[in-house]
Design a protein around this motif. Structure first.
Motif, PDB file in Angstrom:
ATOM      1  N   PHE A 112      45.561  52.222 -35.008  1.00 52.22           N
ATOM      2  CA  PHE A 112      44.413  51.566 -35.129  1.00 52.22           C
ATOM      3  C   PHE A 112      44.739  50.078 -34.827  1.00 52.22           C
ATOM      4  O   PHE A 112      43.927  49.755 -34.083  1.00 52.22           O
ATOM      5  CB  PHE A 112      44.136  51.628 -36.856  1.00 52.22           C
ATOM      6  CG  PHE A 112      43.050  50.515 -36.856  1.00 52.22           C
ATOM      7  CD1 PHE A 112      41.568  50.770 -36.677  1.00 52.22           C
ATOM      8  CD2 PHE A 112      43.347  49.227 -37.755  1.00 52.22           C
ATOM      9  CE1 PHE A 112      40.797  49.756 -36.752  1.00 52.22           C
ATOM     10  CE2 PHE A 112      42.494  48.308 -37.905  1.00 52.22           C
ATOM     11  CZ  PHE A 112      41.023  48.431 -37.428  1.00 52.22           C
ATOM     12  N   LEU A 113      46.309  49.581 -34.954  1.00 53.66           N
ATOM     13  CA  LEU A 113      46.346  48.525 -34.449  1.00 53.66           C
ATOM     14  C   LEU A 113      46.570  48.268 -32.885  1.00 53.66           C
ATOM     15  O   LEU A 113      46.368  47.538 -32.173  1.00 53.66           O
ATOM     16  CB  LEU A 113      47.865  47.986 -35.184  1.00 53.66           C
ATOM     17  CG  LEU A 113      47.697  47.758 -36.453  1.00 53.66           C
ATOM     18  CD1 LEU A 113      49.256  47.423 -37.339  1.00 53.66           C
ATOM     19  CD2 LEU A 113      46.849  46.565 -37.052  1.00 53.66           C
ATOM     20  N   LEU A 114      46.903  49.447 -32.308  1.00 52.00           N
ATOM     21  CA  LEU A 114      46.773  49.805 -30.864  1.00 52.00           C
ATOM     22  C   LEU A 114      45.498  49.497 -30.507  1.00 52.00           C
ATOM     23  O   LEU A 114      45.341  48.704 -29.448  1.00 52.00           O
ATOM     24  CB  LEU A 114      47.560  51.050 -30.479  1.00 52.00           C
ATOM     25  CG  LEU A 114      47.677  51.015 -29.080  1.00 52.00           C
ATOM     26  CD1 LEU A 114      48.744  50.216 -28.373  1.00 52.00           C
ATOM     27  CD2 LEU A 114      47.885  52.536 -28.468  1.00 52.00           C
ATOM     28  N   ILE A 115      44.628  50.111 -31.010  1.00 51.02           N
ATOM     29  CA  ILE A 115      43.282  49.972 -30.485  1.00 51.02           C
ATOM     30  C   ILE A 115      42.644  48.696 -30.702  1.00 51.02           C
ATOM     31  O   ILE A 115      42.010  48.173 -29.732  1.00 51.02           O
ATOM     32  CB  ILE A 115      42.210  51.002 -31.490  1.00 51.02           C
ATOM     33  CG1 ILE A 115      42.378  52.292 -30.974  1.00 51.02           C
ATOM     34  CG2 ILE A 115      40.887  50.735 -31.132  1.00 51.02           C
ATOM     35  CD1 ILE A 115      41.938  53.475 -31.837  1.00 51.02           C
ATOM     36  N   VAL A 116      43.069  47.805 -31.747  1.00 52.95           N
ATOM     37  CA  VAL A 116      42.517  46.730 -31.880  1.00 52.95           C
ATOM     38  C   VAL A 116      43.254  45.716 -30.903  1.00 52.95           C
ATOM     39  O   VAL A 116      42.579  44.879 -30.319  1.00 52.95           O
ATOM     40  CB  VAL A 116      43.372  46.007 -33.389  1.00 52.95           C
ATOM     41  CG1 VAL A 116      42.861  44.415 -33.536  1.00 52.95           C
ATOM     42  CG2 VAL A 116      42.135  46.759 -34.276  1.00 52.95           C
ATOM     43  N   VAL A 117      44.437  45.895 -30.662  1.00 58.59           N
ATOM     44  CA  VAL A 117      45.237  45.000 -29.559  1.00 58.59           C
ATOM     45  C   VAL A 117      44.470  45.240 -27.986  1.00 58.59           C
ATOM     46  O   VAL A 117      44.142  44.239 -27.342  1.00 58.59           O
ATOM     47  CB  VAL A 117      46.594  45.190 -29.539  1.00 58.59           C
ATOM     48  CG1 VAL A 117      47.078  44.646 -28.189  1.00 58.59           C
ATOM     49  CG2 VAL A 117      47.194  44.644 -30.678  1.00 58.59           C
ATOM     50  N   LEU A 118      44.271  46.430 -27.781  1.00 60.32           N
ATOM     51  CA  LEU A 118      43.551  46.718 -26.684  1.00 60.32           C
ATOM     52  C   LEU A 118      42.231  46.285 -26.521  1.00 60.32           C
ATOM     53  O   LEU A 118      41.830  45.837 -25.582  1.00 60.32           O
ATOM     54  CB  LEU A 118      43.687  48.192 -26.349  1.00 60.32           C
ATOM     55  CG  LEU A 118      44.870  48.905 -26.173  1.00 60.32           C
ATOM     56  CD1 LEU A 118      45.053  50.357 -25.945  1.00 60.32           C
ATOM     57  CD2 LEU A 118      45.609  48.364 -24.599  1.00 60.32           C
ATOM     58  N   LEU A 154      31.501  45.443 -27.279  1.00 59.57           N
ATOM     59  CA  LEU A 154      32.187  46.496 -27.338  1.00 59.57           C
ATOM     60  C   LEU A 154      33.714  46.458 -28.356  1.00 59.57           C
ATOM     61  O   LEU A 154      33.620  47.463 -28.951  1.00 59.57           O
ATOM     62  CB  LEU A 154      33.089  47.055 -25.899  1.00 59.57           C
ATOM     63  CG  LEU A 154      33.858  48.048 -25.554  1.00 59.57           C
ATOM     64  CD1 LEU A 154      32.900  49.250 -25.817  1.00 59.57           C
ATOM     65  CD2 LEU A 154      34.326  48.083 -24.406  1.00 59.57           C
ATOM     66  N   GLU A 155      33.980  45.353 -28.372  1.00 62.58           N
ATOM     67  CA  GLU A 155      35.291  44.866 -29.293  1.00 62.58           C
ATOM     68  C   GLU A 155      34.698  45.253 -30.871  1.00 62.58           C
ATOM     69  O   GLU A 155      35.287  46.024 -31.519  1.00 62.58           O
ATOM     70  CB  GLU A 155      35.834  43.738 -29.154  1.00 62.58           C
ATOM     71  CG  GLU A 155      36.947  43.446 -30.185  1.00 62.58           C
ATOM     72  CD  GLU A 155      37.674  42.081 -30.016  1.00 62.58           C
ATOM     73  OE1 GLU A 155      38.475  41.664 -30.912  1.00 62.58           O
ATOM     74  OE2 GLU A 155      36.852  41.109 -29.362  1.00 62.58           O
ATOM     75  N   GLY A 156      33.648  44.712 -31.026  1.00 62.96           N
ATOM     76  CA  GLY A 156      33.100  44.730 -32.660  1.00 62.96           C
ATOM     77  C   GLY A 156      32.724  46.476 -32.608  1.00 62.96           C
ATOM     78  O   GLY A 156      33.239  46.839 -33.848  1.00 62.96           O
ATOM     79  N   VAL A 183      34.202  51.171 -35.692  1.00 57.10           N
ATOM     80  CA  VAL A 183      34.282  52.723 -35.651  1.00 57.10           C
ATOM     81  C   VAL A 183      35.614  52.814 -36.111  1.00 57.10           C
ATOM     82  O   VAL A 183      35.751  53.946 -36.750  1.00 57.10           O
ATOM     83  CB  VAL A 183      33.975  53.122 -34.317  1.00 57.10           C
ATOM     84  CG1 VAL A 183      34.091  54.743 -34.235  1.00 57.10           C
ATOM     85  CG2 VAL A 183      32.268  53.177 -34.233  1.00 57.10           C
ATOM     86  N   GLY A 184      36.663  52.277 -35.345  1.00 58.52           N
ATOM     87  CA  GLY A 184      38.041  52.640 -35.567  1.00 58.52           C
ATOM     88  C   GLY A 184      38.302  52.403 -37.097  1.00 58.52           C
ATOM     89  O   GLY A 184      39.131  53.140 -37.718  1.00 58.52           O
ATOM     90  N   GLY A 185      37.691  51.270 -37.658  1.00 60.32           N
ATOM     91  CA  GLY A 185      38.142  51.065 -39.336  1.00 60.32           C
ATOM     92  C   GLY A 185      37.394  52.191 -39.908  1.00 60.32           C
ATOM     93  O   GLY A 185      38.052  52.593 -40.994  1.00 60.32           O
ATOM     94  N   LEU A 186      36.271  52.563 -39.760  1.00 67.14           N
ATOM     95  CA  LEU A 186      35.852  53.505 -40.579  1.00 67.14           C
ATOM     96  C   LEU A 186      36.393  55.000 -40.337  1.00 67.14           C
ATOM     97  O   LEU A 186      36.666  55.536 -41.338  1.00 67.14           O
ATOM     98  CB  LEU A 186      34.151  53.891 -40.252  1.00 67.14           C
ATOM     99  CG  LEU A 186      33.280  52.838 -40.550  1.00 67.14           C
ATOM    100  CD1 LEU A 186      31.862  53.097 -40.025  1.00 67.14           C
ATOM    101  CD2 LEU A 186      33.179  52.784 -42.090  1.00 67.14           C
ATOM    102  N   SER A 187      37.038  54.990 -39.147  1.00 63.46           N
ATOM    103  CA  SER A 187      37.874  56.258 -38.948  1.00 63.46           C
ATOM    104  C   SER A 187      38.853  56.176 -39.632  1.00 63.46           C
ATOM    105  O   SER A 187      39.595  57.103 -40.178  1.00 63.46           O
ATOM    106  CB  SER A 187      37.841  56.677 -37.535  1.00 63.46           C
ATOM    107  OG  SER A 187      36.856  56.788 -36.892  1.00 63.46           O
TER     108      SER A 187
END
Length: 161
Positions: free
Chosen positions: A69-75, A87-89, A94-98
Motif C-alpha cells: 500500500f505504501l509503495l502504491i501511495v509513493v508511486l 487518478l491519485e485520489g 481503492v487501495g485503502g479499501l483493499s
C-alpha cells in the motif's frame, strides 16, 4: 546404542533450553522492552498473553500488504507530480479499501493461527515433559497414562544418577 539416544536427546534439550533462556533474558533486559513493559499497554498485554501473541502474529502478517500500500501511495504521488491528481485520489481510495479488507481478513487469520500455535505448544510441551521427565520406575504418573506399557528392562540405564 539405544540406551545412549535418550540421554543425548535429553542433553540436547537441556542445551536448547539454556540457549533459549539466554535469548529471552537478553530481550527482557533490554531497556526499551523494560520501559514498554512498565507502560499501561505493556502491563495489559502481559496480563493477556493470548491477545499479545495474536497482536504479534497480526503485525508480522500485515507487514507485506502495508508495504504494498505504501509503495502504491509513493508511486501515485509521483504520478500526481505529473498532473494526475484525480487518478491519485482514486487509486489511494481503492487501495485503502483493499488494505482495510486485507487487514480485517489477516486479523481473523492471525487469531486462528495464534490459537492453533498455542494449542500445539501446550500439547507438545506436555508430551515432552511427560516423556522426558526423570522419575523412578516404580512411580506411576497419572498424567501420562496414555503412554504404552513397557517392561522395566526397557528403562534399564536410562535414568542413572
Amino acid at each position: 546404542m539405544a540406551k545412549e539416544e535418550p540421554q543425548s536427546i535429553s542433553r540436547d534439550l537441556q542445551e536448547l533450553q539454556k540457549k533459549l533462556s539466554l535469548l529471552i533474558d537478553s530481550f527482557q533486559n533490554n531497556s526499551k522492552v523494560v520501559a514498554f513493559m512498565k507502560s499501561p499497554v505493556g502491563q495489559y498485554l502481559d496480563s493477556h498473553p493470548f491477545l499479545a501473541f495474536t497482536l504479534l502474529v497480526f503485525i508480522v502478517m500485515s507487514a507485506v500488504p502495508v508495504g504494498f500500500f505504501l509503495l502504491i501511495v509513493v508511486l501515485t504521488t509521483l504520478a500526481a507530480l505529473l498532473g494526475v491528481i484525480i487518478l491519485e485520489g482514486l487509486v489511494i481510495s481503492v487501495g485503502g479499501l483493499s488494505l482495510l479488507c486485507i487487514l480485517c481478513g489477516l486479523g481473523f487469520v492471525s487469531l486462528a493461527m495464534s490459537g492453533m500455535m498455542i494449542a500445539s505448544y501446550v500439547v507438545v510441551s506436555s508430551l515432552i515433559s511427560c516423556w522426558f521427565s526423570p522419575r523412578p520406575l516404580t512411580q506411576q504418573n497419572t498424567n501420562c497414562d496414555f503412554l504404552p506399557a513397557m517392561k522395566s528392562a526397557d528403562f534399564e540405564g536410562l535414568y542413572q544418577e
